[in-house]
Design an enzyme around this catalytic site. Structure first.
Site, PDB file in Angstrom:
ATOM      1  N   ASP A   8      67.949  40.370  19.516  1.00 40.41           N
ATOM      2  CA  ASP A   8      67.213  40.780  18.323  1.00 40.41           C
ATOM      3  C   ASP A   8      68.091  41.757  17.564  1.00 40.41           C
ATOM      4  O   ASP A   8      68.411  42.832  18.076  1.00 40.41           O
ATOM      5  CB  ASP A   8      65.901  41.446  18.734  1.00 40.41           C
ATOM      6  N   ILE A  12      65.341  47.827  18.911  1.00 32.43           N
ATOM      7  CA  ILE A  12      63.982  48.327  19.148  1.00 32.43           C
ATOM      8  C   ILE A  12      63.284  48.515  17.800  1.00 32.43           C
ATOM      9  O   ILE A  12      63.800  49.200  16.920  1.00 32.43           O
ATOM     10  CB  ILE A  12      64.003  49.666  19.908  1.00 32.43           C
ATOM     11  N   HIS A  13      62.136  47.891  17.666  1.00 34.52           N
ATOM     12  CA  HIS A  13      61.329  48.000  16.448  1.00 34.52           C
ATOM     13  C   HIS A  13      59.880  47.733  16.844  1.00 34.52           C
ATOM     14  O   HIS A  13      59.571  47.624  18.033  1.00 34.52           O
ATOM     15  CB  HIS A  13      61.829  47.036  15.362  1.00 34.52           C
ATOM     16  N   GLY A  14      58.993  47.609  15.896  1.00 32.89           N
ATOM     17  CA  GLY A  14      57.567  47.487  16.177  1.00 32.89           C
ATOM     18  C   GLY A  14      57.195  46.365  17.125  1.00 32.89           C
ATOM     19  O   GLY A  14      56.378  46.546  18.027  1.00 32.89           O
TER      20      GLY A  14
END
Length: 163
Positions: A8, A12-14
């Site tokens: 990804d 780190i994200h929602g």
């Protein structure tokens, strides 16, 4: 040990913090990314995005590999994140026990390499020729390779995307 291995580009994200960490029940997140490991600003922003109560390690790809090979990690439930298929190849070649490869978002925001335009291969998957070859190598390992942005969406096998 590794509950999920994900490519990804946003790391780190929602979707990671809220959906995937809960869905997989992980207690640790390991980010393998050379740029993030060398930037205190990126490290701080990634750690701020990580869910509370989940230990987060941000390492270079080589240091992440060494960390995952440490026998103390065997008792942990880890979500491993890289932001490119090339980094995924390095980890997959060196770390046993990866259950499958999940591709979330790739190629939309990453800068293009000079003379290497990206082409759309699926929802939120955009690759240049080198990245396509990396995805083909990952598929050739025999690991299940799926595209799935959130746990609620159906997982799609990526094998046919790169033929």
């Amino acid at each position: 040990m590794i509950k999920m291995f994900r490519i990804d580009e946003r790391l780190i994200h929602g979707q990671i913090a809220i959906k995937w960490s809960r869905h997989t029940g992980v207690d640790h997140i390991v980010v393998g990314n050379d740029a993030a490991a060398n930037s205190p600003i990126i490290q701080k922003s990634l750690k701020m995005a990580a869910p509370a109560g989940i230990k987060t390690a941000i390492r270079s790809v080589d240091d992440a590999i060494a960390l995952l090979k440490d026998p103390r990690c065997e008792a942990m439930k880890i979500l491993m994140l890289v932001n490119s298929p090339e980094d995924a190849e390095r980890v997959v070649a060196a770390v046993p026990g990866i259950p499958f490869i999940n591709i979330g978002n790739y190629g939309r925001i990453a800068p293009e390499k000079p003379g290497m335009p990206r082409k759309r291969y699926g929802n939120n998957i955009y690759c240049d020729e080198v990245e396509v070859e990396s995805f083909k190598h990952l598929i050739a390992t025999g690991l299940k390779c799926i595209y799935q942005t959130t746990p609620e969406e159906p997982a799609e096998d990526i094998t046919n995307l790169f033929k």
